[in-house]
Design a protein around this motif. Structure first.
Motif, PDB file in Angstrom:
ATOM      1  N   GLY A  47       0.818  -1.202   0.000  1.00  0.00           N
ATOM      2  CA  GLY A  47       0.000   0.000   0.000  1.00  0.00           C
ATOM      3  C   GLY A  47       0.852   1.251   0.000  1.00  0.00           C
ATOM      4  O   GLY A  47       1.858   1.315   0.707  1.00  0.00           O
ATOM      5  N   VAL A  48       0.452   2.223  -0.772  1.00  0.00           N
ATOM      6  CA  VAL A  48       1.188   3.477  -0.888  1.00  0.00           C
ATOM      7  C   VAL A  48       0.437   4.614  -0.212  1.00  0.00           C
ATOM      8  O   VAL A  48       0.992   5.348   0.601  1.00  0.00           O
ATOM      9  CB  VAL A  48       1.422   3.822  -2.371  1.00  0.00           C
ATOM     10  N   ALA A  49      -0.843   4.747  -0.555  1.00  0.00           N
ATOM     11  CA  ALA A  49      -1.654   5.826   0.001  1.00  0.00           C
ATOM     12  C   ALA A  49      -3.123   5.469  -0.138  1.00  0.00           C
ATOM     13  O   ALA A  49      -3.498   4.716  -1.040  1.00  0.00           O
ATOM     14  CB  ALA A  49      -1.375   7.145  -0.719  1.00  0.00           C
ATOM     15  N   ALA A  50      -3.940   6.024   0.752  1.00  0.00           N
ATOM     16  CA  ALA A  50      -5.372   5.747   0.720  1.00  0.00           C
ATOM     17  C   ALA A  50      -6.143   6.989   1.145  1.00  0.00           C
ATOM     18  O   ALA A  50      -5.616   7.845   1.862  1.00  0.00           O
ATOM     19  CB  ALA A  50      -5.721   4.578   1.627  1.00  0.00           C
ATOM     20  N   ILE A  51      -7.409   7.046   0.722  1.00  0.00           N
ATOM     21  CA  ILE A  51      -8.249   8.192   1.045  1.00  0.00           C
ATOM     22  C   ILE A  51      -9.699   7.742   1.216  1.00  0.00           C
ATOM     23  O   ILE A  51     -10.198   6.901   0.462  1.00  0.00           O
ATOM     24  CB  ILE A  51      -8.151   9.270  -0.067  1.00  0.00           C
ATOM     25  N   TYR A  52     -10.351   8.257   2.269  1.00  0.00           N
ATOM     26  CA  TYR A  52     -11.782   8.031   2.429  1.00  0.00           C
ATOM     27  C   TYR A  52     -12.527   8.977   1.495  1.00  0.00           C
ATOM     28  O   TYR A  52     -12.378  10.195   1.579  1.00  0.00           O
ATOM     29  CB  TYR A  52     -12.212   8.325   3.865  1.00  0.00           C
ATOM     30  N   MET A  53     -13.361   8.429   0.635  1.00  0.00           N
ATOM     31  CA  MET A  53     -14.076   9.261  -0.331  1.00  0.00           C
ATOM     32  C   MET A  53     -14.991  10.273   0.343  1.00  0.00           C
ATOM     33  O   MET A  53     -15.118  11.408  -0.105  1.00  0.00           O
ATOM     34  CB  MET A  53     -14.905   8.392  -1.271  1.00  0.00           C
ATOM     35  N   HIS A  54     -15.665   9.882   1.432  1.00  0.00           N
ATOM     36  CA  HIS A  54     -16.674  10.761   2.025  1.00  0.00           C
ATOM     37  C   HIS A  54     -16.060  11.873   2.860  1.00  0.00           C
ATOM     38  O   HIS A  54     -16.691  12.913   3.054  1.00  0.00           O
ATOM     39  CB  HIS A  54     -17.632   9.946   2.884  1.00  0.00           C
ATOM     40  N   SER A  55     -14.828  11.685   3.361  1.00  0.00           N
ATOM     41  CA  SER A  55     -14.248  12.692   4.247  1.00  0.00           C
ATOM     42  C   SER A  55     -12.966  13.316   3.714  1.00  0.00           C
ATOM     43  O   SER A  55     -12.585  14.406   4.131  1.00  0.00           O
ATOM     44  CB  SER A  55     -13.933  12.079   5.608  1.00  0.00           C
ATOM     45  N   GLY A  56     -12.310  12.616   2.802  1.00  0.00           N
ATOM     46  CA  GLY A  56     -11.032  13.107   2.290  1.00  0.00           C
ATOM     47  C   GLY A  56      -9.842  12.840   3.201  1.00  0.00           C
ATOM     48  O   GLY A  56      -8.731  13.276   2.900  1.00  0.00           O
ATOM     49  N   VAL A  57     -10.053  12.134   4.297  1.00  0.00           N
ATOM     50  CA  VAL A  57      -8.944  11.781   5.184  1.00  0.00           C
ATOM     51  C   VAL A  57      -7.993  10.845   4.448  1.00  0.00           C
ATOM     52  O   VAL A  57      -8.426   9.908   3.783  1.00  0.00           O
ATOM     53  CB  VAL A  57      -9.459  11.140   6.475  1.00  0.00           C
ATOM     54  N   THR A  58      -6.699  11.108   4.595  1.00  0.00           N
ATOM     55  CA  THR A  58      -5.698  10.356   3.842  1.00  0.00           C
ATOM     56  C   THR A  58      -4.720   9.628   4.745  1.00  0.00           C
ATOM     57  O   THR A  58      -4.523   9.997   5.910  1.00  0.00           O
ATOM     58  CB  THR A  58      -4.904  11.299   2.926  1.00  0.00           C
ATOM     59  N   PHE A  68       4.586  11.936  -1.864  1.00  0.00           N
ATOM     60  CA  PHE A  68       3.394  11.584  -2.638  1.00  0.00           C
ATOM     61  C   PHE A  68       2.160  12.220  -2.006  1.00  0.00           C
ATOM     62  O   PHE A  68       2.079  12.355  -0.787  1.00  0.00           O
ATOM     63  CB  PHE A  68       3.197  10.070  -2.659  1.00  0.00           C
ATOM     64  N   THR A  69       1.193  12.560  -2.868  1.00  0.00           N
ATOM     65  CA  THR A  69      -0.075  13.106  -2.389  1.00  0.00           C
ATOM     66  C   THR A  69      -1.228  12.422  -3.110  1.00  0.00           C
ATOM     67  O   THR A  69      -1.270  12.428  -4.352  1.00  0.00           O
ATOM     68  CB  THR A  69      -0.161  14.617  -2.623  1.00  0.00           C
ATOM     69  N   ILE A  70      -2.128  11.851  -2.337  1.00  0.00           N
ATOM     70  CA  ILE A  70      -3.333  11.246  -2.906  1.00  0.00           C
ATOM     71  C   ILE A  70      -4.465  12.267  -2.831  1.00  0.00           C
ATOM     72  O   ILE A  70      -4.591  12.998  -1.848  1.00  0.00           O
ATOM     73  CB  ILE A  70      -3.712   9.938  -2.177  1.00  0.00           C
ATOM     74  N   SER A  71      -5.270  12.320  -3.885  1.00  0.00           N
ATOM     75  CA  SER A  71      -6.389  13.260  -3.900  1.00  0.00           C
ATOM     76  C   SER A  71      -7.495  12.689  -4.771  1.00  0.00           C
ATOM     77  O   SER A  71      -7.303  11.682  -5.455  1.00  0.00           O
ATOM     78  CB  SER A  71      -5.948  14.631  -4.417  1.00  0.00           C
ATOM     79  N   GLN A  72      -8.627  13.359  -4.752  1.00  0.00           N
ATOM     80  CA  GLN A  72      -9.766  12.865  -5.527  1.00  0.00           C
ATOM     81  C   GLN A  72     -10.556  14.043  -6.083  1.00  0.00           C
ATOM     82  O   GLN A  72     -10.563  15.129  -5.516  1.00  0.00           O
ATOM     83  CB  GLN A  72     -10.682  12.010  -4.654  1.00  0.00           C
ATOM     84  N   ASP A  73     -11.205  13.787  -7.191  1.00  0.00           N
ATOM     85  CA  ASP A  73     -12.159  14.732  -7.774  1.00  0.00           C
ATOM     86  C   ASP A  73     -13.458  13.960  -7.898  1.00  0.00           C
ATOM     87  O   ASP A  73     -13.643  13.185  -8.840  1.00  0.00           O
ATOM     88  CB  ASP A  73     -11.662  15.221  -9.138  1.00  0.00           C
TER      89      ASP A  73
END
Length: 125
Positions: A47-58, A68-73
């Motif tokens: 695993g490298v990085a993870a994010i909760y879709m509903h909260s954006g917590v990484t 590294f930075t994980i993000s979502q649109d």
């Protein structure tokens, strides 16, 4: 069904940057944990990085914190991984993964039910 498709891999020199994208479809809930994993030749997928879709917590693996930075649109149903200060040891196939109602922080591959096919990242010294 859920489908994930990665893009953006390539070859860069050490110290360079790449941005990976993962286009997601079929996600009918916001209660997904979305993550990036990688697998180098002869090694376990990690695993490298993870994010909760509903909260954006990484969450990040120690080896990539600060680089590294994980993000979502959510409007585009797209997950990103911005990778800076790349090192040769970052060379791997990078996979996008999704898990419904799982704990993001563990970065445990066994908990993720959906996977993309991967995209190759090669970092030369």
């Amino acid at each position: 069904q859920v489908q994930l498709e990665e893009s953006g891999g390539g070859s860069v020199q050490a110290g360079g940057s790449l941005k990976l994208s993962c286009a997601a479809s079929g996600l009918t809930s916001s209660r997904y944990c979305m993550a990036w994993f990688r697998q180098a030749p002869g090694k376990e997928r990690e695993g490298v990085a993870a994010i909760y879709m509903h909260s954006g917590v990484t969450y990040y693996a120690d080896s990539v914190k600060g680089r590294f930075t994980i993000s979502q649109d959510n409007a585009k149903n797209t997950l990103y991984l911005q990778m800076n200060s790349l090192k040769p040891e970052d060379t791997a196939i990078y996979y996008c993964a999704g898990g419904l109602r799982i704990y993001c922080g563990g970065l445990q591959k066994s908990e993720y039910g959906y996977w993309g096919r991967g995209t190759q990242v090669t970092v030369s010294s």
